[in-house]
Scaffold this motif. Structure first.
Motif, PDB file in Angstrom:
ATOM      1  N   SER A   1       0.829  -1.282  -0.025  1.00  0.00           N
ATOM      2  CA  SER A   1      -0.053  -0.083  -0.120  1.00  0.00           C
ATOM      3  C   SER A   1       1.488   1.363  -0.179  1.00  0.00           C
ATOM      4  N   GLU A   2       2.346   1.291   0.937  1.00  0.00           N
ATOM      5  CA  GLU A   2       2.556   2.141   0.839  1.00  0.00           C
ATOM      6  C   GLU A   2       3.675   2.453  -0.424  1.00  0.00           C
ATOM      7  N   THR A   3       4.053   1.753  -1.496  1.00  0.00           N
ATOM      8  CA  THR A   3       4.296   1.640  -2.555  1.00  0.00           C
ATOM      9  C   THR A   3       3.835   2.207  -4.183  1.00  0.00           C
ATOM     10  N   ILE A   4       2.024   2.390  -3.395  1.00  0.00           N
ATOM     11  CA  ILE A   4       1.113   2.562  -4.518  1.00  0.00           C
ATOM     12  C   ILE A   4      -0.010   3.511  -3.578  1.00  0.00           C
ATOM     13  N   PHE A   5       0.348   3.856  -2.756  1.00  0.00           N
ATOM     14  CA  PHE A   5      -0.517   5.000  -2.052  1.00  0.00           C
ATOM     15  C   PHE A   5       0.758   5.939  -1.593  1.00  0.00           C
ATOM     16  N   ASP A   6      -0.302   7.578  -1.065  1.00  0.00           N
ATOM     17  CA  ASP A   6       0.647   8.584  -0.118  1.00  0.00           C
ATOM     18  C   ASP A   6       0.174   8.250   1.080  1.00  0.00           C
TER      19      ASP A   6
ATOM     20  N   HIS B   1       0.100  19.068   0.184  1.00  0.00           N
ATOM     21  CA  HIS B   1       1.119  19.121  -0.757  1.00  0.00           C
ATOM     22  C   HIS B   1       0.733  19.699  -2.354  1.00  0.00           C
ATOM     23  N   PRO B   2       0.891  20.566  -2.965  1.00  0.00           N
ATOM     24  CA  PRO B   2      -0.398  21.299  -3.844  1.00  0.00           C
ATOM     25  C   PRO B   2       0.279  20.699  -5.287  1.00  0.00           C
ATOM     26  N   ASN B   3      -0.326  20.366  -6.184  1.00  0.00           N
ATOM     27  CA  ASN B   3      -0.567  19.921  -7.796  1.00  0.00           C
ATOM     28  C   ASN B   3       0.527  18.788  -7.351  1.00  0.00           C
ATOM     29  N   VAL B   4      -0.405  17.414  -6.330  1.00  0.00           N
ATOM     30  CA  VAL B   4      -0.121  16.352  -6.528  1.00  0.00           C
ATOM     31  C   VAL B   4      -1.660  15.625  -7.537  1.00  0.00           C
ATOM     32  N   LYS B   5      -0.358  14.702  -8.314  1.00  0.00           N
ATOM     33  CA  LYS B   5      -1.903  14.109  -8.831  1.00  0.00           C
ATOM     34  C   LYS B   5      -1.611  12.323  -8.631  1.00  0.00           C
ATOM     35  N   PHE B   6      -3.151  11.302  -9.121  1.00  0.00           N
ATOM     36  CA  PHE B   6      -2.918  10.102  -8.548  1.00  0.00           C
ATOM     37  C   PHE B   6      -2.253  10.140  -9.977  1.00  0.00           C
ATOM     38  N   SER B   7      -1.785   8.509  -9.939  1.00  0.00           N
ATOM     39  CA  SER B   7      -1.573   7.266 -11.181  1.00  0.00           C
ATOM     40  C   SER B   7      -1.988   7.760 -12.975  1.00  0.00           C
ATOM     41  N   ASP B   8      -3.658   7.840 -12.453  1.00  0.00           N
ATOM     42  CA  ASP B   8      -4.319   8.564 -13.350  1.00  0.00           C
ATOM     43  C   ASP B   8      -4.675  10.229 -13.824  1.00  0.00           C
TER      44      ASP B   8
ATOM     45  N   GLY C   1       1.637   7.513  -4.898  1.00  0.00           N
ATOM     46  CA  GLY C   1       2.808   6.351  -4.948  1.00  0.00           C
ATOM     47  C   GLY C   1       3.638   6.547  -6.039  1.00  0.00           C
ATOM     48  N   PRO C   2       4.834   6.165  -5.494  1.00  0.00           N
ATOM     49  CA  PRO C   2       5.947   6.617  -6.124  1.00  0.00           C
ATOM     50  C   PRO C   2       5.796   4.590  -7.311  1.00  0.00           C
ATOM     51  N   TYR C   3       4.847   4.619  -7.217  1.00  0.00           N
ATOM     52  CA  TYR C   3       4.752   2.773  -8.174  1.00  0.00           C
ATOM     53  C   TYR C   3       2.859   3.027  -8.777  1.00  0.00           C
ATOM     54  N   LYS C   4       2.530   2.452  -9.853  1.00  0.00           N
ATOM     55  CA  LYS C   4       1.002   1.987  -9.977  1.00  0.00           C
ATOM     56  C   LYS C   4       1.243   0.611  -9.821  1.00  0.00           C
ATOM     57  N   PHE C   5      -0.162   0.295 -10.304  1.00  0.00           N
ATOM     58  CA  PHE C   5      -0.330  -1.527  -9.763  1.00  0.00           C
ATOM     59  C   PHE C   5      -0.552  -1.954 -11.602  1.00  0.00           C
ATOM     60  N   VAL C   6       0.202  -2.548 -11.573  1.00  0.00           N
ATOM     61  CA  VAL C   6       0.147  -4.113 -13.584  1.00  0.00           C
ATOM     62  C   VAL C   6      -0.126  -5.126 -12.801  1.00  0.00           C
ATOM     63  N   SER C   7      -0.660  -5.443 -11.885  1.00  0.00           N
ATOM     64  CA  SER C   7      -1.121  -6.698 -11.997  1.00  0.00           C
ATOM     65  C   SER C   7      -0.356  -7.259 -11.235  1.00  0.00           C
TER      66      SER C   7
ATOM     67  N   ILE D   1       3.227  -9.734  -8.270  1.00  0.00           N
ATOM     68  CA  ILE D   1       3.031  -8.707  -8.103  1.00  0.00           C
ATOM     69  C   ILE D   1       3.478  -7.274  -8.826  1.00  0.00           C
ATOM     70  N   VAL D   2       3.639  -7.179  -9.308  1.00  0.00           N
ATOM     71  CA  VAL D   2       4.044  -6.384 -10.421  1.00  0.00           C
ATOM     72  C   VAL D   2       3.972  -4.293 -10.581  1.00  0.00           C
ATOM     73  N   LEU D   3       4.606  -3.719 -10.439  1.00  0.00           N
ATOM     74  CA  LEU D   3       4.275  -2.591 -10.476  1.00  0.00           C
ATOM     75  C   LEU D   3       4.931  -1.736 -11.191  1.00  0.00           C
ATOM     76  N   ASP D   4       4.427  -0.473 -11.874  1.00  0.00           N
ATOM     77  CA  ASP D   4       5.042   0.088 -12.592  1.00  0.00           C
ATOM     78  C   ASP D   4       5.307   1.547 -12.741  1.00  0.00           C
ATOM     79  N   ARG D   5       6.739   2.510 -12.452  1.00  0.00           N
ATOM     80  CA  ARG D   5       6.968   3.724 -11.973  1.00  0.00           C
ATOM     81  C   ARG D   5       5.493   4.711 -12.379  1.00  0.00           C
ATOM     82  N   ASN D   6       5.209   5.476 -11.020  1.00  0.00           N
ATOM     83  CA  ASN D   6       4.337   6.136 -11.609  1.00  0.00           C
ATOM     84  C   ASN D   6       4.518   7.636 -12.361  1.00  0.00           C
TER      85      ASN D   6
END
Length: 527
Positions: free
Chosen positions: A54-59, A90-97, A190-196, A203-208
């Protein structure tokens, strides 16, 4: 008096052991996990394998550094005035989408926590002191607590923020745990986004690409669950993985000598314990008790504790890579008393006397559940405890199984006793006390992992009062008293504190964490 806490903004990577150089260093990283997450839902199960993903995909609003100290994350600063906390986002933060992060996402996340059904260890534990959460404006969140809440920041670090847009749905909790396990709505900042996620495989993650902090070192991160310790080592030596959790303790001397590897050892805040089912009814797996449950008798619980040679477990099973435990948190941590800094010697003769006085001179039979591979040497520890109990006439049938199966059976009270672990991630005694021995009222964030039917109203009141006491000296004294009650009552039997160990290729570095989280974003190429 108004207390103000302003902390300079730290990027998520500022807590890394090493900073990452240029992007030319980037490559893929493969990590062998000792235990697979039970879910991708960041609010389903408060369990280390789940939390670290969770801490890798989210903040969260606030995260903790490697020693457990709260530091800024999505909240760049905060102020507190009595029971009112204001968090500047923190301003200007975006989700991985690509959608923007605002205060509404925080409100959605916290409101969802109590709505998640069938949680084995509910995240309500971390919101127990919160009365109300409001959005002052898109970049300001106001949290009003039920009273002074000295551990609020540490608790909020365990609540990663979800996307209201992506995680909303027709169910009370929005996207369900089943949907999130498929990746539907699993959108974070977070720094990575879920792939599969292929259960049992990877479990595979890509850089966000929208990550608001410093870019992490790795293009892609693959987690492979390998529960067998020897198989994890074999995968590392073969070059199939870059990092492994929890290498076998008896392999550490050999691994430390291998010039192709780097070994990281870090003191942890995790206690391994045995819980005793103190139901009024005879628990499953128990016999020879004439229709009674002996575990409701303090003398029997004391006998079981006295029969356990904790020093022998640490020396013979853990090869010294642990510390014998007489409390739920090691001294001198906050709220831990010095009187429990050493464990009492095992005393089988006295244990037998206590059983006889309690009416069980010939002992009885019971069951012990244990996960297989969730904690270091967990199966061997459970068998050792059973062997020690056998010496005082307690016949113990040890049932070991994959962690997800174990937790499900534990939560349905399927064992007379069980072996498990708990990490006091807040660094205070209040955390394990509230989770493990306070009466089980999960909707109020109390006893969320107390699956033993233990209940002591006096202890409950003391812990709740401590949670609202801002004065550190008074709070520490109250927590010491509450822990003393639990230990004198043998409410739960602590065995040892784990030492966290990671083994990795020589060109990879990870500084380790006291909470035992394995975080890919904090790993870097060695300089």
């Amino acid at each position: 008096m108004k207390l103000i806490h302003k902390t300079i903004l730290l990027s998520a990577m500022a807590v890394s052991f090493l900073s990452v150089g240029g992007m030319a260093q980037a490559r893929d990283l493969t990590i062998a996990l000792s235990s697979e997450p039970s879910s991708m839902d960041p609010q389903f199960h408060s369990l280390t394998p789940n939390i670290q993903l969770s801490e890798t995909i989210f903040d969260p609003l606030v995260r903790t550094d490697s020693t457990g100290k709260p530091i800024p994350s999505l909240a760049e600063s905060w102020t507190v005035d009595g029971n009112v906390w204001l968090f500047k986002l923190h301003p200007n933060v975006k989700f991985s989408d690509g959608s923007p992060f605002t205060a509404d996402d925080v409100l959605f996340t916290y409101a969802r926590v109590p709505k998640v059904p069938n949680s084995p260890s509910s995240y309500t534990l971390y919101l127990g002191s919160v009365d109300k959460v409001e959005a002052v404006d898109p970049l300001t969140v106001k949290i009003t607590t039920k009273g002074p809440s000295p551990v609020l920041l540490a608790n909020l670090s365990l609540l990663p923020i979800m996307s209201k847009k992506a995680a909303s749905g027709p169910a009370p909790e929005g996207k369900t745990t089943v949907e999130l396990n498929r990746g539907d709505g699993l959108i974070g900042t977070g720094p990575y986004k879920f792939v599969s996620w292929k259960r049992g495989a990877e479990i595979v993650l890509d850089r966000n690409p929208n990550y608001w902090g410093n870019k992490p070192a790795w293009d892609k991160v693959t987690y492979r669950p390998i529960s067998n310790p020897a198989a994890r080592v074999a995968a590392l030596l073969a070059g199939d993985v870059d990092v492994i959790e929890n290498p076998p303790t008896d392999d550490l001397p050999k691994l430390n000598k291998d010039k192709k590897l780097h070994i990281q050892e870090t003191t942890s805040v995790r206690v391994i314990y045995v819980a005793l089912n103190q139901s009024k009814e005879v628990p499953p797996g128990m016999s020879g008790t004439e229709g009674k449950n002996p575990l409701t008798d303090k003398r029997v619980r004391e006998a079981l504790s006295l029969a356990i040679d904790r020093n022998a477990i640490v020396e013979r099973i853990m090869d010294g890579v642990a510390q014998p435990a007489a409390n739920l948190l090691a001294y001198p941590a906050f709220g831990a008393s010095k009187k429990y800094s050493t464990v009492p010697a095992a005393n089988a003769a006295k244990a037998k006397e206590l059983l006889a006085v309690a009416g069980y001179p010939k002992g009885f039979s019971l069951s012990m559940g244990s996960p297989a591979g969730r904690y270091t040497n967990d199966q061997r520890i459970a068998q050792a405890v059973a062997s020690m109990w056998a010496q005082i006439g307690i016949k113990t049938d040890v049932e070991t199984m994959a962690p997800p199966v174990f937790f499900k059976k534990r939560d349905s009270y399927s064992f007379s006793t069980y072996l498990a672990g708990w990490a006091a991630v807040t660094g205070e005694m209040i955390h394990p006390l509230t989770a493990l021995v306070v009466s089980h009222v999960p909707k109020q964030g109390l006893g969320t992992t107390n699956w033993s039917h233990y209940s002591n109203p006096e202890l409950d009141r003391l812990v709740i009062d401590a949670s609202r006491t801002q004065d550190d000296g008074k709070r520490s004294e109250m927590l010491q008293r509450a822990a003393d009650m639990a230990m004198k009552d043998y409410a739960i039997l602590p065995l040892q504190f784990e030492l966290s160990v990671w083994a990795m290729k020589k060109d990879v570095r990870y500084g380790g964490r006291s909470d035992q989280l394995t975080l890919a974003q904090d790993m870097a190429l060695a300089k």
